[in-house]
Structures are given as C-alpha cells and as structure tokens.
Design a protein around this motif. Structure first.
Motif, PDB file in Angstrom:
ATOM      1  N   PHE A  31      34.796  41.915  62.100  1.00  0.00           N
ATOM      2  CA  PHE A  31      35.013  40.564  62.190  1.00  0.00           C
ATOM      3  C   PHE A  31      36.368  40.102  62.636  1.00  0.00           C
ATOM      4  O   PHE A  31      36.848  38.909  62.623  1.00  0.00           O
ATOM      5  N   GLY A  32      37.429  41.070  62.209  1.00  0.00           N
ATOM      6  CA  GLY A  32      38.872  40.834  62.304  1.00  0.00           C
ATOM      7  C   GLY A  32      39.375  39.871  61.339  1.00  0.00           C
ATOM      8  O   GLY A  32      40.540  39.387  61.419  1.00  0.00           O
ATOM      9  N   TRP A  33      38.845  39.971  59.895  1.00  0.00           N
ATOM     10  CA  TRP A  33      39.407  39.323  58.686  1.00  0.00           C
ATOM     11  C   TRP A  33      40.642  39.959  58.290  1.00  0.00           C
ATOM     12  O   TRP A  33      40.910  41.129  58.660  1.00  0.00           O
ATOM     13  N   THR A  34      41.396  39.242  57.904  1.00  0.00           N
ATOM     14  CA  THR A  34      42.667  39.570  57.036  1.00  0.00           C
ATOM     15  C   THR A  34      42.652  39.657  55.492  1.00  0.00           C
ATOM     16  O   THR A  34      41.676  38.876  55.097  1.00  0.00           O
ATOM     17  N   PHE A  35      43.618  40.273  55.068  1.00  0.00           N
ATOM     18  CA  PHE A  35      43.448  40.674  53.462  1.00  0.00           C
ATOM     19  C   PHE A  35      44.778  40.543  53.040  1.00  0.00           C
ATOM     20  O   PHE A  35      45.714  40.888  53.483  1.00  0.00           O
ATOM     21  N   THR A  36      44.734  40.043  51.640  1.00  0.00           N
ATOM     22  CA  THR A  36      45.865  40.209  50.817  1.00  0.00           C
ATOM     23  C   THR A  36      45.394  40.724  49.497  1.00  0.00           C
ATOM     24  O   THR A  36      44.399  40.229  48.840  1.00  0.00           O
ATOM     25  N   ASP A  37      45.944  41.833  48.999  1.00  0.00           N
ATOM     26  CA  ASP A  37      45.538  42.724  47.799  1.00  0.00           C
ATOM     27  C   ASP A  37      46.237  41.762  46.855  1.00  0.00           C
ATOM     28  O   ASP A  37      47.234  41.630  46.532  1.00  0.00           O
ATOM     29  N   TYR A  38      45.500  41.833  45.522  1.00  0.00           N
ATOM     30  CA  TYR A  38      45.934  41.494  44.249  1.00  0.00           C
ATOM     31  C   TYR A  38      45.508  42.453  43.377  1.00  0.00           C
ATOM     32  O   TYR A  38      44.562  42.459  42.459  1.00  0.00           O
ATOM     33  N   GLY A  39      46.387  43.564  43.365  1.00  0.00           N
ATOM     34  CA  GLY A  39      46.353  44.558  42.172  1.00  0.00           C
ATOM     35  C   GLY A  39      44.920  45.441  42.781  1.00  0.00           C
ATOM     36  O   GLY A  39      44.623  45.363  44.115  1.00  0.00           O
ATOM     37  N   SER A  40      44.812  46.485  42.176  1.00  0.00           N
ATOM     38  CA  SER A  40      43.625  47.587  42.561  1.00  0.00           C
ATOM     39  C   SER A  40      42.118  46.887  42.498  1.00  0.00           C
ATOM     40  O   SER A  40      41.144  47.574  42.953  1.00  0.00           O
TER      41      SER A  40
END
Length: 118
Positions: A31-40
C-alpha cells in the motif's frame, strides 16, 4: 497535530503484530505506507489520510473485531500487490452494492478488505 474536526471520528488503528519489520515490509510494499519507529516495540504508520501503529507489546489476536476496509482505484492491481507482498486472499473479488471488493489476510492473520467503486 490539530484535533479540529476529529470529534467522534476514527483517529487511529493499532495492530498487535509478531514482527514489526515484517508488517512494515508487507504494508509498505502492498500500500505504500510510511513509518516512524518509536523504539523496538512500536512503529507508527501513515497511509496519507489515517495513522495507526504496530506493536509487539501484546499478543497477536487476528480473530474478531471490526473489519478494516481500504479503498483502491484499481482493485485487480491492488490484489496483485498484496499477493506479491506476501498476503493471502481470503475472499476473491466479489460485487456488493456500491462496487466490488475482496478480503485478504496480512502476515499476522488479520483479515482486511479492499473495495472499489469501479
């Protein structure tokens, strides 16, 4: 982030997942989603209109709950992207009042649907 106009509207969707990297790869490819990680153990996703999260802090519980339905301009192309990304088609494309849709399962077994007015 502004909350103007957000009263009584869906604001966020959260999935308990077994592996955040697998979920990111699947939803990014399909779907082309984007992501931001907040820790593991937590990752936020954005689809361009709605945001949500993937977390490993609770067990996966793919059965039950509401059906999340996405929209696609090209249903066949989206179905192919989901299969290529590793999703499984749970219900092939079928007509319903207002258009057509299909259901799929993501790598953790969550069943979602995709619909199109075309």
């Amino acid at each position: 982030m502004s909350t103007a106009g957000a009263d009584r509207r869906i604001d966020y969707i959260e999935f308990n997942v077994a592996d955040i990297a697998v979920s990111k790869a699947f939803y990014g490819a399909a779907f082309g989603w984007t992501f931001t990680d907040y820790g593991s153990s937590y990752c936020e996703f954005r689809d361009g209109r709605l945001s949500g999260g993937f977390t490993t802090l609770a067990p996966v519980s793919a059965a039950g709950g509401p059906l999340v339905i996405l929209y696609a301009d090209d249903l066949e192309e989206t179905l192919a992207r989901i299969e290529t990304a590793g999703g499984q088609i749970a219900k092939p494309i079928f007509p319903f009042p207002g258009g057509r849709r299909f259901h799929f399962r993501d790598p953790d077994g969550y069943e979602l649907a995709v619909w199109s007015s075309r």
